[in-house]
Write a protein that holds these residues in place. Structure first.
Motif, PDB file in Angstrom:
ATOM      1  N   ASP A  73       0.858  -1.180   0.000  1.00 51.16           N
ATOM      2  CA  ASP A  73       0.000   0.000   0.000  1.00 51.16           C
ATOM      3  C   ASP A  73       0.898   1.235   0.000  1.00 51.16           C
TER       4      ASP A  73
ATOM      5  N   CYS B 176      -3.200  -6.373  -0.702  1.00 52.39           N
ATOM      6  CA  CYS B 176      -2.714  -5.374  -1.656  1.00 52.39           C
ATOM      7  C   CYS B 176      -3.777  -4.319  -1.949  1.00 52.39           C
TER       8      CYS B 176
ATOM      9  N   GLN C 220      -5.566  -1.583  -4.428  1.00 50.72           N
ATOM     10  CA  GLN C 220      -5.781  -1.560  -5.873  1.00 50.72           C
ATOM     11  C   GLN C 220      -5.019  -0.416  -6.543  1.00 50.72           C
TER      12      GLN C 220
ATOM     13  N   GLY D  51      -3.347  -2.987  -8.395  1.00 51.17           N
ATOM     14  CA  GLY D  51      -3.253  -4.157  -7.521  1.00 51.17           C
ATOM     15  C   GLY D  51      -3.566  -5.444  -8.256  1.00 51.17           C
TER      16      GLY D  51
ATOM     17  N   ILE E  98      -7.324  -8.310  -2.013  1.00 52.79           N
ATOM     18  CA  ILE E  98      -7.186  -6.948  -2.537  1.00 52.79           C
ATOM     19  C   ILE E  98      -8.132  -6.038  -1.784  1.00 52.79           C
TER      20      ILE E  98
END
Length: 485
Positions: free
Chosen positions: A11, A53, A55, A62, A80
């Motif tokens: 991130d 993760c 996006q 992502g 995600i």
């Protein structure tokens, strides 16, 4: 202590990254990076179990990053997280990227933890499955031998002699008839009260047939609703009903080539009986939610403690299904009508209990066996087993005596003896009639004091030696080793 699961947070927003780290770091080993390039570096150095993760990241999305991860690290579980505006892009890429879960912002800490825990658990299950598959492949020859040995052991264990019985028992004729029809692929209905051994007889029929090398499955039809019973027996497709999260193979399909035992068949509803009849007629099952039928070759053995003929007359059970199930019927009589089986059954059950509880004893006192033979055992063999386990748990001597028996068993077993019968008192010599009365008084007094001879002797105004002499004369409570002093 098991090692912590590893989670990689990707991130580019520092605050979001730190919030995710604080939420997860108490339960997981956490790595946090700001972009895809750094994430690849961590993946090369560490065994990452779960990737969480964002996006929106600089340089790549992502979904695109997780597609690359799937190709290089397929075992990693991928999640995600994103705002609502990218929903369509994420959904379009979920299959290609192999995304396990899609989380939306703003996320709740408890919800996030639940999802990451589930992802970590999935990773562990995948690893265990791969390990098990490897072990099976390398050990296949050994496993085949073990399977054959197990089948042979089952054939030896579940034969007709497994239904323990004494000399002159009505079970002899039942087992002989079952032995004669076992080799033939015909449906069998076994009737009898609960606890009489219907399942044991069904197993003996299966392992006495040409299907002995195939599977034998059991379903209690009285324990489930129609939908669940249909799912258990015929299977279902994912989404067929609420809670059907994955495909399920039904017991009929699992038993293909073998036998299925449908216990408590008399408890099924008329609606389900129609579906079962169709399966028996056509030899095909259709899983819930499926449009295709599947052929199965299964021998059906069913059982009930109901009077199905009466249920047919009352319209509660379908007549056509009844005749499909009863190409041959066998009835197991209740234990109260085969008292000759009780001593051999009791000794057999005692051996099992001794092994299970690891508490050895030498056997039963004679009076205990006599009391067991007089009691009607409404729960049949199941109740007898429970009583013996209870006696063994309470025992402190080498022999199980009547003093260990449940009071209701003693009371019921001696009920006939507490009141003199007219036939005993109406004729014969005075001495014989007095002896009969004395024997009943002795037994009633001992029963009331749970066969404590000192208390019984005190109530009757006898010495312990005098009481013992009377018991020997009337053949009551033959001495067990604990009485021989």
């Amino acid at each position: 202590m098991a090692p912590l699961s590893t989670v990689l947070i990707v991130d580019d927003e520092v605050r979001s990254q730190e919030a995710l780290r604080r939420t997860l770091e108490e339960e997981f080993e956490v790595f946090a990076v700001s972009g895809a390039e750094e994430a690849h570096g961590v993946l090369e150095q560490e065994a990452v179990h779960v990737i969480l993760c964002d996006q929106r990241m600089p340089g790549t999305s992502g979904v695109s990053f997780l597609k690359q991860v799937r190709e290089r690290y397929p075992d990693t579980v991928r999640l995600i997280i994103s705002g609502y505006t990218e929903t369509e892009d994420i959904i379009a890429g979920i299959n290609d990227a192999g995304i396990y879960q899609y989380l939306t912002k703003p996320w709740h800490p408890e919800a996030l933890l639940l999802n990451v825990r589930a992802a970590a658990r999935l990773y562990r299950l995948q690893q265990e499955n791969q390990q098990a598959s490897l072990e099976i492949r390398t050990a296949e020859p050994v496993l085949r031998k073990r399977v054959e040995a197990k089948r042979e052991a089952l054939r030896n264990l579940y034969h007709f002699e497994r239904l323990i019985r004494g000399e002159g028992s009505p079970l002899h004729s039942v087992c002989e008839m079952a032995r004669r029809i076992a080799p033939y692929d015909i449906s069998v209905l076994i009737t009898g009260e609960s606890g009489t051994g219907k399942e044991l007889l069904a197993r003996a029929i299966h392992y006495g047939s040409s299907r002995a090398d195939r599977v034998f499955v059991i379903e209690n039809c009285g324990a489930l609703s129609d939908t669940l019973l249909e799912s258990e027996l015929f299977g279902h497709k994912r989404g067929a009903f609420t809670g059907a999260y994955e495909n399920r193979v039904g017991l009929f399909e699992q038993a293909d080539g073998g036998s299925i035992f449908l216990d408590e068949i008399g408890e099924t509803s008329p609606a389900f009986q129609v579906k079962l009849l169709r399966v028996l007629q056509d030899g095909e099952i259709r899983p819930l939610g499926s449009s295709r039928s599947r052929h199965v070759d299964v021998r059906v053995i069913s059982a009930t403690n109901r009077d199905l003929e009466a249920d047919v007359k009352q319209g509660r059970f379908r007549e056509d299904l009844y005749y499909r199930l009863t190409t041959f019927s066998l009835h197991i009589p209740p234990l109260r009508s085969r008292a000759m089986d009780i001593p051999v059954l009791a000794h057999h059950l005692l051996r099992e209990a001794v092994y299970a509880l690891e508490k050895p004893v030498q056997g039963f006192a004679e009076e205990a066996l006599q009391a067991m033979m007089r009691y009607p055992w409404p729960g049949n063999v199941r109740e007898l087993r429970n009583e013996i386990v209870r006696m063994l748990a309470l025992s402190v001597r080498p022999y199980l005596d009547v003093e260990l028996m449940s009071q209701h068993v003693l009371n019921a077993s001696l009920e006939e003896d507490l009141t003199p019968r007219e036939s005993d008192m109406a004729g014969g010599m005075l001495k014989d009639r007095m002896d009969a009365l004395e024997k009943r008084v002795l037994r009633e007094t001992l029963n009331r004091h749970r066969w404590n001879k000192s208390r019984a002797a005190l109530e009757l105004g006898l010495s312990r030696v005098g009481l013992r002499a009377k018991l020997l004369r009337h053949e009551l409570g033959k001495e067990s080793p604990k009485d021989k002093k």
